[in-house]
Motif scaffolding. Sequence first.
Motif, PDB file in Angstrom:
ATOM      1  N   UNK A  49       0.839  -1.207   0.000  1.00  0.00           N
ATOM      2  CA  UNK A  49       0.000   0.000   0.000  1.00  0.00           C
ATOM      3  C   UNK A  49       0.871   1.253   0.000  1.00  0.00           C
ATOM      4  N   UNK A  50       1.960   1.229   0.761  1.00  0.00           N
ATOM      5  CA  UNK A  50       2.853   2.387   0.840  1.00  0.00           C
ATOM      6  C   UNK A  50       3.462   2.701  -0.526  1.00  0.00           C
ATOM      7  N   UNK A  51       3.879   1.652  -1.220  1.00  0.00           N
ATOM      8  CA  UNK A  51       4.475   1.852  -2.542  1.00  0.00           C
ATOM      9  C   UNK A  51       3.475   2.495  -3.498  1.00  0.00           C
ATOM     10  N   UNK A  52       2.235   2.065  -3.410  1.00  0.00           N
ATOM     11  CA  UNK A  52       1.189   2.618  -4.281  1.00  0.00           C
ATOM     12  C   UNK A  52       0.926   4.077  -3.936  1.00  0.00           C
ATOM     13  N   UNK A  53       0.807   4.364  -2.619  1.00  0.00           N
ATOM     14  CA  UNK A  53       0.518   5.729  -2.188  1.00  0.00           C
ATOM     15  C   UNK A  53       1.686   6.661  -2.479  1.00  0.00           C
ATOM     16  N   UNK A  54       2.917   6.172  -2.291  1.00  0.00           N
ATOM     17  CA  UNK A  54       4.103   6.993  -2.567  1.00  0.00           C
ATOM     18  C   UNK A  54       4.189   7.366  -4.053  1.00  0.00           C
ATOM     19  N   UNK A  55       3.632   6.491  -4.887  1.00  0.00           N
ATOM     20  CA  UNK A  55       3.639   6.751  -6.328  1.00  0.00           C
ATOM     21  C   UNK A  55       2.461   7.629  -6.752  1.00  0.00           C
ATOM     22  N   UNK A  56       1.643   7.999  -5.757  1.00  0.00           N
ATOM     23  CA  UNK A  56       0.508   8.861  -6.045  1.00  0.00           C
ATOM     24  C   UNK A  56      -0.734   8.131  -6.505  1.00  0.00           C
ATOM     25  N   UNK A  57      -0.749   6.805  -6.360  1.00  0.00           N
ATOM     26  CA  UNK A  57      -1.901   6.024  -6.807  1.00  0.00           C
ATOM     27  C   UNK A  57      -2.929   5.806  -5.713  1.00  0.00           C
ATOM     28  N   UNK A  58      -4.099   5.315  -6.110  1.00  0.00           N
ATOM     29  CA  UNK A  58      -5.154   4.956  -5.167  1.00  0.00           C
ATOM     30  C   UNK A  58      -4.995   3.496  -4.782  1.00  0.00           C
ATOM     31  N   UNK A  59      -5.093   3.217  -3.502  1.00  0.00           N
ATOM     32  CA  UNK A  59      -4.953   1.840  -3.037  1.00  0.00           C
ATOM     33  C   UNK A  59      -6.137   1.022  -3.557  1.00  0.00           C
ATOM     34  N   UNK A  60      -5.880  -0.060  -4.314  1.00  0.00           N
ATOM     35  CA  UNK A  60      -6.975  -0.845  -4.896  1.00  0.00           C
ATOM     36  C   UNK A  60      -7.743  -1.650  -3.851  1.00  0.00           C
ATOM     37  N   UNK A  61      -8.947  -2.047  -4.251  1.00  0.00           N
ATOM     38  CA  UNK A  61      -9.823  -2.796  -3.347  1.00  0.00           C
ATOM     39  C   UNK A  61      -9.129  -4.005  -2.733  1.00  0.00           C
ATOM     40  N   UNK A  62      -8.402  -4.773  -3.568  1.00  0.00           N
ATOM     41  CA  UNK A  62      -7.827  -6.013  -3.039  1.00  0.00           C
ATOM     42  C   UNK A  62      -6.822  -5.753  -1.924  1.00  0.00           C
ATOM     43  N   UNK A  63      -6.126  -4.614  -1.997  1.00  0.00           N
ATOM     44  CA  UNK A  63      -5.164  -4.282  -0.945  1.00  0.00           C
ATOM     45  C   UNK A  63      -5.889  -3.866   0.327  1.00  0.00           C
ATOM     46  N   UNK A  64      -6.924  -3.035   0.171  1.00  0.00           N
ATOM     47  CA  UNK A  64      -7.713  -2.609   1.328  1.00  0.00           C
ATOM     48  C   UNK A  64      -8.367  -3.822   1.988  1.00  0.00           C
ATOM     49  N   UNK A  65      -8.900  -4.715   1.179  1.00  0.00           N
ATOM     50  CA  UNK A  65      -9.547  -5.924   1.694  1.00  0.00           C
ATOM     51  C   UNK A  65      -8.527  -6.786   2.444  1.00  0.00           C
ATOM     52  N   UNK A  66      -7.317  -6.884   1.900  1.00  0.00           N
ATOM     53  CA  UNK A  66      -6.276  -7.655   2.561  1.00  0.00           C
ATOM     54  C   UNK A  66      -5.911  -7.080   3.921  1.00  0.00           C
ATOM     55  N   UNK A  67      -5.868  -5.764   4.008  1.00  0.00           N
ATOM     56  CA  UNK A  67      -5.559  -5.110   5.282  1.00  0.00           C
ATOM     57  C   UNK A  67      -6.676  -5.351   6.304  1.00  0.00           C
ATOM     58  N   UNK A  68      -7.920  -5.313   5.836  1.00  0.00           N
ATOM     59  CA  UNK A  68      -9.045  -5.586   6.730  1.00  0.00           C
ATOM     60  C   UNK A  68      -8.997  -7.036   7.217  1.00  0.00           C
ATOM     61  N   UNK A  69      -8.669  -7.949   6.299  1.00  0.00           N
ATOM     62  CA  UNK A  69      -8.576  -9.366   6.673  1.00  0.00           C
ATOM     63  C   UNK A  69      -7.525  -9.568   7.761  1.00  0.00           C
ATOM     64  N   UNK A  70      -6.404  -8.849   7.654  1.00  0.00           N
ATOM     65  CA  UNK A  70      -5.355  -8.924   8.683  1.00  0.00           C
ATOM     66  C   UNK A  70      -5.841  -8.313   9.997  1.00  0.00           C
ATOM     67  N   UNK A  71      -6.489  -7.158   9.880  1.00  0.00           N
ATOM     68  CA  UNK A  71      -6.856  -6.401  11.088  1.00  0.00           C
ATOM     69  C   UNK A  71      -7.875  -7.131  11.947  1.00  0.00           C
ATOM     70  N   UNK A  72      -8.838  -7.802  11.337  1.00  0.00           N
ATOM     71  CA  UNK A  72      -9.870  -8.451  12.155  1.00  0.00           C
ATOM     72  C   UNK A  72      -9.373  -9.736  12.803  1.00  0.00           C
ATOM     73  N   UNK A  73      -8.117 -10.112  12.502  1.00  0.00           N
ATOM     74  CA  UNK A  73      -7.499 -11.233  13.198  1.00  0.00           C
ATOM     75  C   UNK A  73      -6.739 -10.790  14.444  1.00  0.00           C
ATOM     76  N   UNK A  74      -6.634  -9.465  14.646  1.00  0.00           N
ATOM     77  CA  UNK A  74      -5.932  -8.948  15.822  1.00  0.00           C
ATOM     78  C   UNK A  74      -6.729  -9.292  17.085  1.00  0.00           C
ATOM     79  N   UNK A  75      -6.028  -9.461  18.227  1.00  0.00           N
ATOM     80  CA  UNK A  75      -6.691  -9.873  19.471  1.00  0.00           C
ATOM     81  C   UNK A  75      -7.867  -8.995  19.892  1.00  0.00           C
ATOM     82  N   UNK A  76      -7.751  -7.663  19.701  1.00  0.00           N
ATOM     83  CA  UNK A  76      -8.822  -6.782  20.173  1.00  0.00           C
ATOM     84  C   UNK A  76     -10.094  -6.893  19.346  1.00  0.00           C
TER      85      UNK A  76
END
Length: 206
Positions: A49-76
């Motif tokens: 995501x950082x590489x995409x944003x640093x290049x001035x691009x919009x983070x695509x759905x699949x990347x956002x979805x991947x981050x959400x998939x990681x986040x909901x596995x966190x203990x909290x």
Amino acid sequence: MRLVLLGPPGAGKGTQSTRLQDKYKIPQLSTGDMLRAAVKAGTPIGLKAKAIMDAGGLVPDETVVGIIAERIDEPDAKTGFILDGFPRTVKQAEALASILHAKHMDLDAVIELVVDDRALLARIEKRAQESIARGDAVRADDNPEAFRKRLESYHAQTAPVSAFYAAKCALKAVDGMAPIDDVSAAIERALHERKNAAASTRAGGA
């Protein structure tokens, strides 16, 4: 308690999310916060995501979805979460359903705060006029024309999302123009209705 909170800018999602967080001891997950956290943590998806944003691009759905998939596995988030700002499109809603299915999870409810656009615009215009009268600069969020465009964009994107969840009998509409305490009470009633409906469905299938 796993919730999606829908509603246009100015509908009061932040206030209601805070109350739900305090009551159910679950985190509010916003896509912006999750993206920043993933980038800071240096996870593989965060680095992408950082590489995409640093290049001035919009983070695509699949990347956002991947981050959400990681986040909901966190203990909290093990006992639940509130998704704010996601899903914004039917494609994202379908991706979220796939994530949850793979993790053997379900959404407990999708709450939509329904508001009157004209009332919201009047509120923004009043705030802008008050700022000008005080000699203050008008906040970017209080620019009536910009706010009108944000509302139009929200409705164009989210109306199909509302229909998507309504078709699954998961959507509960709440009057977001009511006083804050009344909105909170209506959300609680909606959650109880969903819980009772789910219990009836399980009992019927037993």
